[in-house]
Design a protein around this motif. Structure first.
Motif, PDB file in Angstrom:
ATOM      1  N   THR A  95       0.833  -1.208   0.000  1.00  0.00           N
ATOM      2  CA  THR A  95       0.000   0.000   0.000  1.00  0.00           C
ATOM      3  C   THR A  95       0.862   1.250   0.000  1.00  0.00           C
ATOM      4  OG1 THR A  95      -1.676  -1.204   1.276  1.00  0.00           O
ATOM      5  CG2 THR A  95      -1.881   1.182   1.179  1.00  0.00           C
ATOM      6  N   ARG A  98       2.078   1.921  -3.390  1.00  0.00           N
ATOM      7  CA  ARG A  98       1.015   2.554  -4.173  1.00  0.00           C
ATOM      8  C   ARG A  98       0.980   4.048  -3.889  1.00  0.00           C
ATOM      9  NH1 ARG A  98      -4.077   0.753  -2.147  1.00  0.00           N
ATOM     10  NH2 ARG A  98      -4.903   2.034  -3.837  1.00  0.00           N
ATOM     11  N   MET A 132      -3.744   1.809  -8.872  1.00  0.00           N
ATOM     12  CA  MET A 132      -5.034   1.135  -8.887  1.00  0.00           C
ATOM     13  C   MET A 132      -4.892  -0.391  -8.942  1.00  0.00           C
ATOM     14  SD  MET A 132      -7.449   3.413  -8.586  1.00  0.00           S
ATOM     15  CE  MET A 132      -6.315   4.049  -7.341  1.00  0.00           C
ATOM     16  N   ASP A 135      -3.977  -2.035  -5.802  1.00  0.00           N
ATOM     17  CA  ASP A 135      -5.037  -1.990  -4.798  1.00  0.00           C
ATOM     18  C   ASP A 135      -5.556  -3.394  -4.527  1.00  0.00           C
ATOM     19  OD1 ASP A 135      -7.012  -1.092  -3.066  1.00  0.00           O
ATOM     20  OD2 ASP A 135      -8.445  -0.739  -4.678  1.00  0.00           O
ATOM     21  N   ASP A 156      -5.206   1.768   3.172  1.00  0.00           N
ATOM     22  CA  ASP A 156      -5.587   1.391   1.809  1.00  0.00           C
ATOM     23  C   ASP A 156      -6.717   2.276   1.289  1.00  0.00           C
ATOM     24  OD1 ASP A 156      -5.564  -0.548  -0.474  1.00  0.00           O
ATOM     25  OD2 ASP A 156      -7.578  -0.955   0.236  1.00  0.00           O
ATOM     26  N   VAL A 157      -7.721   2.516   2.124  1.00  0.00           N
ATOM     27  CA  VAL A 157      -8.852   3.366   1.731  1.00  0.00           C
ATOM     28  C   VAL A 157      -8.388   4.792   1.473  1.00  0.00           C
ATOM     29  CG1 VAL A 157     -11.012   4.382   2.545  1.00  0.00           C
ATOM     30  CG2 VAL A 157     -10.571   1.958   2.913  1.00  0.00           C
ATOM     31  N   ASP A 160      -6.524   5.026  -1.835  1.00  0.00           N
ATOM     32  CA  ASP A 160      -7.485   4.983  -2.947  1.00  0.00           C
ATOM     33  C   ASP A 160      -8.079   6.368  -3.203  1.00  0.00           C
ATOM     34  OD1 ASP A 160      -7.127   2.295  -3.303  1.00  0.00           O
ATOM     35  OD2 ASP A 160      -8.950   1.685  -2.257  1.00  0.00           O
ATOM     36  N   ALA A 163      -5.506   8.798  -4.601  1.00  0.00           N
ATOM     37  CA  ALA A 163      -5.184   8.523  -6.005  1.00  0.00           C
ATOM     38  C   ALA A 163      -6.226   9.154  -6.935  1.00  0.00           C
ATOM     39  CB  ALA A 163      -5.102   7.016  -6.240  1.00  0.00           C
ATOM     40  N   ILE A 164      -7.499   9.002  -6.584  1.00  0.00           N
ATOM     41  CA  ILE A 164      -8.559   9.608  -7.387  1.00  0.00           C
ATOM     42  C   ILE A 164      -8.440  11.128  -7.362  1.00  0.00           C
ATOM     43  CG2 ILE A 164     -11.042   9.984  -7.559  1.00  0.00           C
ATOM     44  CD1 ILE A 164     -10.275   7.301  -8.575  1.00  0.00           C
ATOM     45  N   ARG A 188     -15.821  11.843  -1.454  1.00  0.00           N
ATOM     46  CA  ARG A 188     -15.598  10.951  -0.317  1.00  0.00           C
ATOM     47  C   ARG A 188     -15.176  11.735   0.922  1.00  0.00           C
ATOM     48  NH1 ARG A 188     -10.971   9.242   3.001  1.00  0.00           N
ATOM     49  NH2 ARG A 188     -11.729   7.379   4.068  1.00  0.00           N
ATOM     50  N   ARG A 215     -19.636   0.126  -6.071  1.00  0.00           N
ATOM     51  CA  ARG A 215     -18.373  -0.395  -6.596  1.00  0.00           C
ATOM     52  C   ARG A 215     -18.220  -0.194  -8.107  1.00  0.00           C
ATOM     53  NH1 ARG A 215     -14.450  -3.598  -4.581  1.00  0.00           N
ATOM     54  NH2 ARG A 215     -15.642  -3.908  -2.665  1.00  0.00           N
ATOM     55  N   MET A 222     -12.572   5.588 -11.810  1.00  0.00           N
ATOM     56  CA  MET A 222     -11.145   5.294 -11.993  1.00  0.00           C
ATOM     57  C   MET A 222     -10.797   5.207 -13.472  1.00  0.00           C
ATOM     58  SD  MET A 222     -10.453   2.419  -9.064  1.00  0.00           S
ATOM     59  CE  MET A 222     -10.828   2.731  -7.330  1.00  0.00           C
TER      60      MET A 222
END
Length: 267
Positions: A95, A98, A132, A135, A156-157, A160, A163-164, A188, A215, A222
């Motif tokens: 992670t 990432r 991604m 992930d 991890d969340v 994510d 990254a977005i 988010r 999801r 993404m």
């Protein structure tokens, strides 16, 4: 969070924070060296400045996760002492790798997308894709090695979401995504802030219900960012695709907010 799971910045966790921070910086440096090989123009001072800023923000994020009491391990079979002293796992390092890709991607906010010939223009999309694709890898590694942790899951969340956010800002600055897509990138964060605000005000916060669209819509978001970071399709195509994706994603966030804020119960 109970006292049994709150670990905060104990001496052991402070040492782990230093280790994670140093490892993160090393991974970012390695990614920058790899980027230098494929990008003829090379990182500018502005690029490196943006990278340095996001490195600091990510290291502070890890500090906050420790300070909030997010446990290194939350397995019921372990005592609080075991949970506190467990090392950061291999999955968590994936992670963090990432996160390193996201940091380097942030540099393109300052310089724009590469336009020269060769494979350099594909670097932003490759960095985003790396963040991604891995992930799925960090979760698989955690399950395979039986080392799933609350800290790793929370990190991890956050990676994510970052990254977005970073990918969207890079694409918006380059004109390959519409400005409205920024709402998707920060939705988010606004959602989490809204729940905390309601809790702080003593208002009810309902459990987030199951949602089959959450999801796949996240996957489309993404994909829209990924395409906007590539040299193809044309900026016009990725721009309108981003607009098309933004509408249902934002509508779904609004639906979730109505659910957790108890609006449905009043109808």
């Amino acid at each position: 969070m109970t006292d049994e799971t709150h670990v905060g910045l104990s001496r052991g966790n402070f040492s782990r924070w230093i280790t994670v921070g140093a490892g993160h910086v090393a991974m970012v440096a390695g990614t920058l060296l790899a980027l230098e090989l494929v990008w003829s123009a090379g990182p500018s001072r502005a690029f490196l400045g943006a990278v340095a800023l996001v490195v600091v923000l990510e290291v502070l994020l890890v500090w906050i996760l420790f300070d909030e009491g997010t446990p290194i391990s939350a397995k019921p079979a372990q005592s609080p002492r075991d949970a506190t002293e467990q090392s950061v796992t291999l999955a968590t390092w994936v992670t963090i790798a990432r996160a390193g890709a996201v940091v380097v991607l942030a540099g393109f906010v300052a310089t724009g997308l590469p336009t020269e010939s060769g494979i350099g223009p594909w670097a932003p999309a490759a960095l985003f894709a790396l963040a991604m694709v891995f992930d799925a890898v960090d979760g698989a590694v955690a399950r395979r090695t039986n080392s799933e942790t609350a800290f790793g899951s929370r990190l991890d969340v956050e990676v994510d979401a970052l990254a977005i956010l970073v990918g969207s800002v890079v694409a918006i600055a380059a004109g390959t995504l519409p400005l409205v897509f920024l709402a998707v990138a920060v939705a988010r964060y606004l959602f989490v802030a809204g729940r905390r605000w309601r809790t702080w005000r003593g208002r009810s916060v309902s459990t987030l219900p199951a949602n089959r669209l959450r999801r796949p819509l996240g996957g489309f978001a993404m994909l829209a960012v990924l395409l906007a970071l590539t040299p193809v399709p044309s900026p016009a195509v990725s721009y309108w695709l981003g607009l098309l994706v933004a509408v249902p994603v934002l509508a779904n966030f609004c639906w979730d907010w109505l659910a957790v804020s108890g609006r449905f119960e009043k109808w």
